[in-house]
Motif scaffolding. Structure first.
Motif, PDB file in Angstrom:
ATOM      1  N   GLY A 133     -72.851  12.868 -25.977  1.00 21.86           N
ATOM      2  CA  GLY A 133     -72.262  13.276 -24.703  1.00 21.86           C
ATOM      3  C   GLY A 133     -71.004  14.107 -24.880  1.00 21.86           C
ATOM      4  N   THR A 134     -70.145  13.678 -25.783  1.00 18.10           N
ATOM      5  CA  THR A 134     -68.885  14.391 -26.042  1.00 18.10           C
ATOM      6  C   THR A 134     -69.149  15.770 -26.614  1.00 18.10           C
ATOM      7  N   LYS A 135     -70.062  15.833 -27.581  1.00 20.73           N
ATOM      8  CA  LYS A 135     -70.359  17.102 -28.242  1.00 20.73           C
ATOM      9  C   LYS A 135     -71.040  18.098 -27.312  1.00 20.73           C
ATOM     10  N   LEU A 136     -71.842  17.608 -26.392  1.00 20.13           N
ATOM     11  CA  LEU A 136     -72.501  18.494 -25.433  1.00 20.13           C
ATOM     12  C   LEU A 136     -71.451  19.182 -24.555  1.00 20.13           C
ATOM     13  N   ALA A 137     -70.476  18.400 -24.096  1.00 19.34           N
ATOM     14  CA  ALA A 137     -69.405  18.949 -23.259  1.00 19.34           C
ATOM     15  C   ALA A 137     -68.580  19.972 -24.038  1.00 19.34           C
ATOM     16  N   LEU A 138     -68.243  19.655 -25.289  1.00 19.21           N
ATOM     17  CA  LEU A 138     -67.453  20.566 -26.120  1.00 19.21           C
ATOM     18  C   LEU A 138     -68.222  21.853 -26.425  1.00 19.21           C
ATOM     19  N   TYR A 139     -69.522  21.716 -26.678  1.00 15.45           N
ATOM     20  CA  TYR A 139     -70.350  22.882 -26.988  1.00 15.45           C
ATOM     21  C   TYR A 139     -70.412  23.849 -25.813  1.00 15.45           C
ATOM     22  N   LEU A 140     -70.679  23.328 -24.631  1.00 17.19           N
ATOM     23  CA  LEU A 140     -70.792  24.178 -23.452  1.00 17.19           C
ATOM     24  C   LEU A 140     -69.479  24.915 -23.170  1.00 17.19           C
ATOM     25  N   TYR A 141     -68.367  24.216 -23.354  1.00 14.26           N
ATOM     26  CA  TYR A 141     -67.061  24.823 -23.115  1.00 14.26           C
ATOM     27  C   TYR A 141     -66.750  25.892 -24.168  1.00 14.26           C
ATOM     28  N   LEU A 153     -63.935  32.576 -34.380  1.00 14.23           N
ATOM     29  CA  LEU A 153     -63.507  31.201 -34.613  1.00 14.23           C
ATOM     30  C   LEU A 153     -64.044  30.257 -33.536  1.00 14.23           C
ATOM     31  N   ILE A 154     -63.982  30.688 -32.282  1.00 17.71           N
ATOM     32  CA  ILE A 154     -64.496  29.842 -31.200  1.00 17.71           C
ATOM     33  C   ILE A 154     -66.012  29.718 -31.306  1.00 17.71           C
ATOM     34  N   LYS A 155     -66.684  30.818 -31.627  1.00 15.20           N
ATOM     35  CA  LYS A 155     -68.135  30.788 -31.760  1.00 15.20           C
ATOM     36  C   LYS A 155     -68.560  29.875 -32.906  1.00 15.20           C
ATOM     37  N   ALA A 156     -67.773  29.867 -33.997  1.00 14.78           N
ATOM     38  CA  ALA A 156     -68.069  28.982 -35.128  1.00 14.78           C
ATOM     39  C   ALA A 156     -67.936  27.524 -34.711  1.00 14.78           C
ATOM     40  N   ASN A 157     -66.921  27.243 -33.896  1.00 17.42           N
ATOM     41  CA  ASN A 157     -66.725  25.876 -33.397  1.00 17.42           C
ATOM     42  C   ASN A 157     -67.852  25.466 -32.461  1.00 17.42           C
ATOM     43  N   ALA A 158     -68.297  26.406 -31.604  1.00 14.36           N
ATOM     44  CA  ALA A 158     -69.391  26.113 -30.683  1.00 14.36           C
ATOM     45  C   ALA A 158     -70.658  25.788 -31.451  1.00 14.36           C
ATOM     46  N   MET A 159     -70.931  26.571 -32.518  1.00 14.44           N
ATOM     47  CA  MET A 159     -72.100  26.328 -33.350  1.00 14.44           C
ATOM     48  C   MET A 159     -72.027  24.947 -33.990  1.00 14.44           C
ATOM     49  N   ASP A 160     -70.833  24.559 -34.395  1.00  9.80           N
ATOM     50  CA  ASP A 160     -70.641  23.263 -35.033  1.00  9.80           C
ATOM     51  C   ASP A 160     -70.898  22.132 -34.043  1.00  9.80           C
ATOM     52  N   HIS A 161     -70.417  22.277 -32.801  1.00  6.20           N
ATOM     53  CA  HIS A 161     -70.656  21.255 -31.777  1.00  6.20           C
ATOM     54  C   HIS A 161     -72.152  21.127 -31.473  1.00  6.20           C
ATOM     55  N   ARG A 162     -72.835  22.269 -31.407  1.00  3.65           N
ATOM     56  CA  ARG A 162     -74.278  22.262 -31.139  1.00  3.65           C
ATOM     57  C   ARG A 162     -75.026  21.545 -32.256  1.00  3.65           C
ATOM     58  N   ASN A 163     -74.649  21.842 -33.487  1.00  5.46           N
ATOM     59  CA  ASN A 163     -75.291  21.187 -34.631  1.00  5.46           C
ATOM     60  C   ASN A 163     -75.072  19.677 -34.609  1.00  5.46           C
ATOM     61  N   ASP A 164     -73.877  19.279 -34.170  1.00  3.83           N
ATOM     62  CA  ASP A 164     -73.558  17.851 -34.114  1.00  3.83           C
ATOM     63  C   ASP A 164     -74.457  17.099 -33.140  1.00  3.83           C
ATOM     64  N   ILE A 165     -74.830  17.758 -32.046  1.00  2.00           N
ATOM     65  CA  ILE A 165     -75.740  17.138 -31.083  1.00  2.00           C
ATOM     66  C   ILE A 165     -77.083  16.847 -31.757  1.00  2.00           C
ATOM     67  N   LEU A 166     -77.580  17.825 -32.510  1.00  2.00           N
ATOM     68  CA  LEU A 166     -78.854  17.664 -33.210  1.00  2.00           C
ATOM     69  C   LEU A 166     -78.756  16.600 -34.296  1.00  2.00           C
ATOM     70  N   LEU A 167     -77.641  16.638 -35.039  1.00  2.89           N
ATOM     71  CA  LEU A 167     -77.458  15.682 -36.136  1.00  2.89           C
ATOM     72  C   LEU A 167     -77.383  14.244 -35.624  1.00  2.89           C
ATOM     73  N   THR A 168     -76.607  14.031 -34.583  1.00  4.52           N
ATOM     74  CA  THR A 168     -76.444  12.675 -34.066  1.00  4.52           C
ATOM     75  C   THR A 168     -77.729  12.184 -33.399  1.00  4.52           C
ATOM     76  N   SER A 169     -78.513  13.112 -32.859  1.00  3.14           N
ATOM     77  CA  SER A 169     -79.826  12.731 -32.319  1.00  3.14           C
ATOM     78  C   SER A 169     -80.695  12.206 -33.454  1.00  3.14           C
ATOM     79  N   GLY A 170     -80.592  12.848 -34.623  1.00  2.00           N
ATOM     80  CA  GLY A 170     -81.312  12.376 -35.803  1.00  2.00           C
ATOM     81  C   GLY A 170     -80.805  11.020 -36.250  1.00  2.00           C
ATOM     82  N   THR A 171     -79.486  10.845 -36.189  1.00  2.66           N
ATOM     83  CA  THR A 171     -78.887   9.563 -36.541  1.00  2.66           C
ATOM     84  C   THR A 171     -79.419   8.463 -35.633  1.00  2.66           C
TER      85      THR A 171
END
Length: 204
Positions: A133-141, A153-171
């Motif tokens: 939930g947290t990462k989805l909000a951060l990614y969209l912003y 730099l912001i785009k790199a951070n957005a990509m990282d937040h998006r990846n975290d959503i996928l990773l934690t879904s796997g977790t």
């Protein structure tokens, strides 16, 4: 004119700083929560996820530093400004992700080889849910701000937040499978998360 360009640069720098600050606060919280719960219940997937958040904190700190340096006006050594600093700090973020990937992958492989002491807890599910939930909000912003200000730099951070959503879904999938007796899935998820972190590091 020059005045208008300065205003745009200041607005861009503020946006980068805001995105980075939000990332540091959120990831620091998630880092502590995931590592505490992960180690408490021996979940390799959650531990890998936690170290991924540690990498995120570092990435956000690098974003702040990169923003401050790249926003500096030109001088004798850098007559065209310090804009290239963004590329340098993006490279540092990339290296940090590769280091995290190697560390977490090693732990996950060891759990598969020597066995796992995984113990199911509802806290593992809560940690995964809050992270998504947290990462989805951060990614969209961050995605919105990255497009608005055309910031690497912001785009790199957005990509990282998006990846975290996928990773934690796997977790989350690994935790559910492990709770049903398929404990090896948790370790496998840890390895997959590590490989994904490394892949992201190459892309940044």
């Amino acid at each position: 004119g020059i005045f208008g360009a300065n205003i745009l640069n200041e607005t861009r720098e503020k946006a980068i700083n805001h995105v980075a600050a939000l990332g540091i606060i959120a990831n620091a919280f998630l880092l502590c929560a995931k590592l505490i719960v992960g180690y408490a219940f021996h979940s390799q997937g959650m531990i890998a996820d936690g170290f991924n958040s540690a990498g995120d904190v570092f990435a956000s700190v690098m974003t702040l530093l990169g923003s401050k340096i790249s926003a500096k006006p030109g001088d004798e050594e850098h007559p065209y400004g310090h804009g290239k600093a963004e590329y340098i700090f993006s490279f540092i973020i990339s290296l940090s992700l590769l280091v995290v990937a190697g560390s977490t992958c090693k732990g996950a492989i060891q759990s598969l080889v020597y066995g796992s002491n995984f113990t199911f807890s509802i806290l593992l599910l809560c940690a995964a849910g809050v992270t998504i939930g947290t990462k989805l909000a951060l990614y969209l912003y961050a995605r919105k701000q990255g497009r608005l200000h055309e910031s690497l730099l912001i785009k790199a951070n957005a990509m990282d937040h998006r990846n975290d959503i996928l990773l934690t879904s796997g977790t989350l999938i690994g935790i559910v499978c492990a709770s049903c007796g398929f404990v090896w899935v948790d370790g496998a998820v840890g390895i997959l998360i590590s490989l994904w972190i490394g892949y992201t590091g190459i892309l940044v």
